[in-house]
Scaffold this active site. Sequence first.
Site, PDB file in Angstrom:
ATOM      1  N   TYR A 177      -6.547   5.554  -3.750  1.00 22.58           N
ATOM      2  CA  TYR A 177      -6.282   4.348  -2.968  1.00 22.58           C
ATOM      3  C   TYR A 177      -4.896   3.814  -3.343  1.00 22.58           C
ATOM      4  O   TYR A 177      -4.643   3.499  -4.505  1.00 22.58           O
ATOM      5  CB  TYR A 177      -7.376   3.323  -3.285  1.00 22.58           C
ATOM      6  N   LYS A 235      -6.655   6.927   0.728  1.00 24.21           N
ATOM      7  CA  LYS A 235      -6.605   5.702   1.532  1.00 24.21           C
ATOM      8  C   LYS A 235      -5.234   5.065   1.359  1.00 24.21           C
ATOM      9  O   LYS A 235      -4.821   4.750   0.246  1.00 24.21           O
ATOM     10  CB  LYS A 235      -7.697   4.723   1.073  1.00 24.21           C
TER      11      LYS A 235
END
Lengths: 303, 303, 303, 303
Positions: free
Chosen positions: D136, D165
Amino acid sequence: MSKKFEGIIAYPVTPFMANGAIDVDMLTELIDRLIDSGVHAIAPLGSTGESAYLSDDEWETAARSSVAAVAGRVPTVVGISELTTLGAIKRARFAQRVGADAIMVLPISYWKLTEAEIIAHYAAIGDSVSIPIMLYNNPATSGIDMQPELIARICKEVPSVTMVKESTGDLQRMHRLKQLTNGTIPFYNGSNPLAFAALNAGAAGWCTAAPNLNAELPLALYDAIKRNDILAARATFEKVLPLLQFIVKVGLPTSVKAGLALQGIEAGEPRLPLRPLTPAALEDLSGILANLEGTPKTSASIA
Amino acid sequence: MSKKFEGIIAYPVTPFMANGAIDVDMLTELIDRLIDSGVHAIAPLGSTGESAYLSDDEWETAARSSVAAVAGRVPTVVGISELTTLGAIKRARFAQRVGADAIMVLPISYWKLTEAEIIAHYAAIGDSVSIPIMLYNNPATSGIDMQPELIARICKEVPSVTMVKESTGDLQRMHRLKQLTNGTIPFYNGSNPLAFAALNAGAAGWCTAAPNLNAELPLALYDAIKRNDILAARATFEKVLPLLQFIVKVGLPTSVKAGLALQGIEAGEPRLPLRPLTPAALEDLSGILANLEGTPKTSASIA
Amino acid sequence: MSKKFEGIIAYPVTPFMANGAIDVDMLTELIDRLIDSGVHAIAPLGSTGESAYLSDDEWETAARSSVAAVAGRVPTVVGISELTTLGAIKRARFAQRVGADAIMVLPISYWKLTEAEIIAHYAAIGDSVSIPIMLYNNPATSGIDMQPELIARICKEVPSVTMVKESTGDLQRMHRLKQLTNGTIPFYNGSNPLAFAALNAGAAGWCTAAPNLNAELPLALYDAIKRNDILAARATFEKVLPLLQFIVKVGLPTSVKAGLALQGIEAGEPRLPLRPLTPAALEDLSGILANLEGTPKTSASIA
Amino acid sequence: MSKKFEGIIAYPVTPFMANGAIDVDMLTELIDRLIDSGVHAIAPLGSTGESAYLSDDEWETAARSSVAAVAGRVPTVVGISELTTLGAIKRARFAQRVGADAIMVLPISYWKLTEAEIIAHYAAIGDSVSIPIMLYNNPATSGIDMQPELIARICKEVPSVTMVKESTGDLQRMHRLKQLTNGTIPFYNGSNPLAFAALNAGAAGWCTAAPNLNAELPLALYDAIKRNDILAARATFEKVLPLLQFIVKVGLPTSVKAGLALQGIEAGEPRLPLRPLTPAALEDLSGILANLEGTPKTSASIA
């Protein structure tokens, strides 16, 4: 009456034992060493102290042990950088209970805060303790940037906030804060490479981890400013500057712990994901520390 | 031997007549006024002089008239900020021909330049004239940011580049440049609000438009630094700071021309799209100038 | 009624002869080649055309020759990026006189402009001509950043401003502009790597220098979007993306002129201080152009 | 074989009771509601879930309760954003033990991390669990910006990292990541206003808190992309965009909790220093939610 913070405010690292626990004996030794070297105040649990990486229990241990180690010889300001207001209040009360003379409060952002939220955060903390608060602005680590206008407003609306530590490295903010508060709020410099300029601009003190490795030059710089001697201050600053540049570039806990080891003091390693210095960086640091030993030469001319 | 640039280097505006043409008589008068006030050097055709907004003919008129007006009383450095290398060479030669003591060269970017392109630009200009070059770094207006490492390299590879004007407002670059050149290259401050810090750090001079409106305080600041008196320098700087903050915020040609008009000197308006000050801003400026009249008070204590 | 700008708007370079003069014959040939390849409009004297590096005479030559070369086959929009309002008006009138269908106006800043100054700049230009204006926002080269709110206000207050070219590469600004103008103002994408996203978001066209080297893929991308086919558009975009990334990274005039040379077209070199590609970069470009030859493969799945 | 994450990945808030404790029943209800609305996966303890503001015990309660509430109906990815590597490993193991299908790991910086430190952090976490990791990147909240080159390297060196992400809102990073990994690593969009562009660019999913307030439009957007229908996707996105702009501007927990209250769902207030919406902002949100009720109109033309 509350104690006055002025001069060189030293930030000890938090030493760890091989098993990862805080080494309280070494913490005491590090603080003794700093006070013996002549620094004017001690600030445990700042960025240098890896406070963000400690559990609640560890934080309390470090706060209690540090204040005890100082034992009133110089003023102590305990750093508090908590995400939630309730968490900050809990630590503020703890710091007061164990005898801190002041707390330094950095609002931390995960979600961006409005000005109203920041003011309310300081007000709630101020209401919970009776010791003074040093407002701390350091957007690089906290994610919140308080402009001088907001800081001046907080100083006015929250009476406990009586000191300001500025770490943006933007000298103009110090001038602006002085203008906005008519010089009534002492400000402290938290950006190491700005120390000379900030003290010239009238900073009440310099918050720094450098004295862990060399206290003599920061103290000499402060004294030169107090003696109104630009030339001596400049020469002293230029001598210590490579050390300041290094510790800022590499990161304070990593570089200071490495430097302490070079000086024969075992304060352990920083916590993962932080890792010890590479051998090449360690050699650089060793060279920088060796160069600090000589006498600062005085510049012959200004321009 | 070339003349030495040291102290307060003043930047005159370029006055326009109602028909838009350069007002050469007024330009001469403005320069006389600056020299009479005691400034140490004159720098026509800087940013303040709206040089970017002049046609080739106008630029040559301003350069020739300015050097003639100075008439050797103090050193003159002519500003050159051209997009093309050939254009810069043409102006450099013109400046030398009309008697400039030095040129100040700002590389302008429309397309970003590589380091090799910047170095070649300076080398080509250096080869075309025999007067010294003051390298000028001002990314906010030029779009090119030369780091201290690149500047030091240019100073080494292009012998004509013997001075550096830094206008980023980043004090650390001055320290770094001094480290990288072992203090052999004099540096000048071009960021008005940084003047006090830069002179403390050893800047050889301060390049500024402020003397158009008030020369006394910048000169007093420089003198205090030369006398090694921090307290006097700080008090003087704090007194002049509101003027510096204002002219930087509003823009130099706009604010200086408005201030001159307040002082009864008709230097015309800046060129469109720049527009004169709004009445509210004019009132602010008027108040700031009025406040400069009193005597700078000395701070009682440093910290 | 004014001509409609839609689709691929191609930006020719300005070719120079060995003696530095504009090569009008080659300029004509380059424009013919672009129109023959199917582009929907021609935009001489953009950033790609090195307009910032041309003298007044050269600029007029390039404007006149370009419009003549297009000869009404497709719409022509002439770029105007002048520091002074009077200079911009002079060029706007010239462009209209020689037959441009529209002008693209980029306000250039040396001194930062207020919103009132920017609006007045557009209004004065709008008053001076009867052809429509494409407002051009490109802070990276102009130093002025117009937010969607300001752009929408200019579109409302200056009726000649009927199109907007956005080159910040910030897609949200396009959505915001559409919201603020209720979709009444067509917007054009000027950031090459954003072409796919911008056309998806409803951009009326893509302003690009890429067709100088490859017109087929930009046209195929535009067609896929018009056919409402994401998969084909994405595959086409991914095929041309390395070329777009390269020309943006290296700079448009430098990279396009080098690519033309690789294709056997002698458009000369960019003007100093810009320098031709290094051999290594030229090899990269050669590889990228070779890879464009195959057929774009269609992605098998979307996610 | 591990479950596949694709489509709309919904982020529940963490509801609090009046006494400040986590409201486990309401958390279960919120997750049921999200799954009933058709979202494709659930991501507890993301930024929306105020995970940074929870104590260790609370975090474990929320993780355990969330996975239990999902009960395998859709895949679950649990967010982990810890400053220390040991802390992250502890939570990773806990998440696996209570049945999470994957973990989403955000490295948090107080002190800046080197690339080696970031890689080692991911490797150590990867070694401690057998479920896959979604890397992320969200520098705005974490203080660490991982460029596509570093992310691609981590994907290669740490086999557990199988998804990425991206929340910078920079579309080019997604294209670059796809180029660097030859499309082998699915990427997910975490920047709400970029959802349309990211899905067009091939994102495998959209990580979003919006379904707490409106799941229909995000799902319709995703479906339109899967049907290869730009026009429908654009119209749907433009309809939901005001909601996305609002929740991003105000902050996710604050705005989502306020919106839930408007919908009659009592999820409590965010933790101090975060404060509930002002009445004016609440009215804005109410209007935005009301506008989502109508049918998205289809744009008639593309450009």
